[in-house]
Scaffold this active site. Structure first.
Site, PDB file in Angstrom:
ATOM      1  N   LYS A   1     -18.944 -18.169  -3.253  1.00  0.00           N
ATOM      2  CA  LYS A   1     -19.437 -19.314  -2.465  1.00  0.00           C
ATOM      3  C   LYS A   1     -18.711 -20.576  -2.903  1.00  0.00           C
ATOM      4  O   LYS A   1     -18.657 -20.884  -4.101  1.00  0.00           O
ATOM      5  CB  LYS A   1     -20.920 -19.494  -2.765  1.00  0.00           C
ATOM      6  CG  LYS A   1     -21.829 -19.450  -1.570  1.00  0.00           C
ATOM      7  CD  LYS A   1     -23.253 -19.526  -2.086  1.00  0.00           C
ATOM      8  CE  LYS A   1     -24.202 -19.915  -1.023  1.00  0.00           C
ATOM      9  NZ  LYS A   1     -25.546 -20.101  -1.554  1.00  0.00           N
TER      10      LYS A   1
HETATM   11  C1  E4P Z   1     -28.042 -20.593   0.795  1.00  0.00           C
HETATM   12  O1  E4P Z   1     -27.115 -19.912   0.469  1.00  0.00           O
HETATM   13  C2  E4P Z   1     -28.730 -21.537  -0.082  1.00  0.00           C
HETATM   14  O2  E4P Z   1     -28.812 -20.956  -1.352  1.00  0.00           O
HETATM   15  C3  E4P Z   1     -30.142 -21.817   0.356  1.00  0.00           C
HETATM   16  O3  E4P Z   1     -30.448 -21.193   1.583  1.00  0.00           O
HETATM   17  C4  E4P Z   1     -30.576 -23.213   0.231  1.00  0.00           C
HETATM   18  O4  E4P Z   1     -31.922 -23.324   0.642  1.00  0.00           O
HETATM   19  P1  E4P Z   1     -32.785 -24.624   0.349  1.00  0.00           P
HETATM   20  O5  E4P Z   1     -32.326 -25.700   1.234  1.00  0.00           O
HETATM   21  O6  E4P Z   1     -34.199 -24.200   0.681  1.00  0.00           O
HETATM   22  O7  E4P Z   1     -32.600 -24.948  -1.105  1.00  0.00           O
END
Ligand code: E4P
Length: 217
Positions: free
Chosen positions: A83
């Site tokens: 990522k």
């Molecule tokens: C996605 O890859 C992220 O880790 C995640 O969905 C972020 O979610 P949040 O906005 O609830 O922290």
């Protein structure tokens, strides 16, 4: 639509993986920071549990650092997806890592223009954050609609991974729009199973059945 768990918690991931409906896992630095132990060991265990794409995020913000961390994360397991944030260097890292055969998930996407760049850089996944857009008074799902529409116009290989899902409506809308993946915290996946009429209906069926057995006895 594929369903990923957005968590770094091994117990939660194992419990949901056991249901047989989980296709992968996403993590981020905030999620892994909550878990005890080395992040590489945690990611390796998650890969063994789900045997599907597992996203681990770089924490470097410069190209060289992202490439080094990205290669290191990819070496953990064949299921690893790297990522990178949707920054200029993140897009460059995506292009370079993708051309080495490493799958990349471009995260922190908040506009259709950004999603277009991720696809052009060869991302395996792009992660638009719907909940965080809702939080600031935008409609996160409008972004998903736009990105799905744009990607359908071209032979991009990038999958739309709906992230920051906060409730079952986000998941259902993602599926209606034809997104490839929705990633949800365990609490949201748990909610997908529930409907009060299912519980009430089951209770009634079992009571009627028991009553009939007593009459027959
Ligand atoms: C996605 O890859 C992220 O880790 C995640 O969905 C972020 O979610 P949040 O906005 O609830 O922290």
């Amino acid at each position: 639509m594929k369903l990923f768990i957005d968590s770094g918690n091994l117990k939660d991931i194992q419990a949901l993986a056991d249901t047989g409906i989980i296709d992968g896992v996403t993590t981020n630095p905030s999620l892994l920071a909550k878990e005890p132990g080395d992040h590489r060991d945690i990611l390796k265990k998650i890969c063994e549990m789900v045997k599907g794409p597992v996203s681990g995020e770089v924490t470097a913000t410069d190209l060289a650092g992202m490439l080094q961390q990205g290669r290191d994360l990819a070496a953990i397991d064949a299921h690893m997806v790297v990522k990178v944030p949707l920054t200029r260097d993140g897009i460059r890292a995506c292009k370079a890592l993708s051309s080495e055969g490493i799958r990349v998930n471009v995260t922190l996407c908040f506009s259709a223009a950004q999603a277009l760049l991720a696809a052009k850089a060869g991302a395996a996944f792009v992660s638009p954050f719907v909940g965080r857009l809702d939080d600031i008074g935008s409609t996160g799902m409008d972004l998903i609609r736009e990105v799905v529409e744009i990607y359908r116009n071209y032979p991009f290989k990038t999958e739309v991974l709906v992230a920051s899902c906060r409730n079952p409506i986000h998941v259902v809308e993602a599926a209606r729009l034809g997104a490839g993946v929705a990633t949800c915290p365990p609490s949201v996946i748990d909610q997908l199973f529930n409907h009060p009429l299912t519980s009430i209906g089951l209770e009634k069926f079992l009571k009627d059945w028991e009553k009939a057995q007593n009459v027959k006895a």
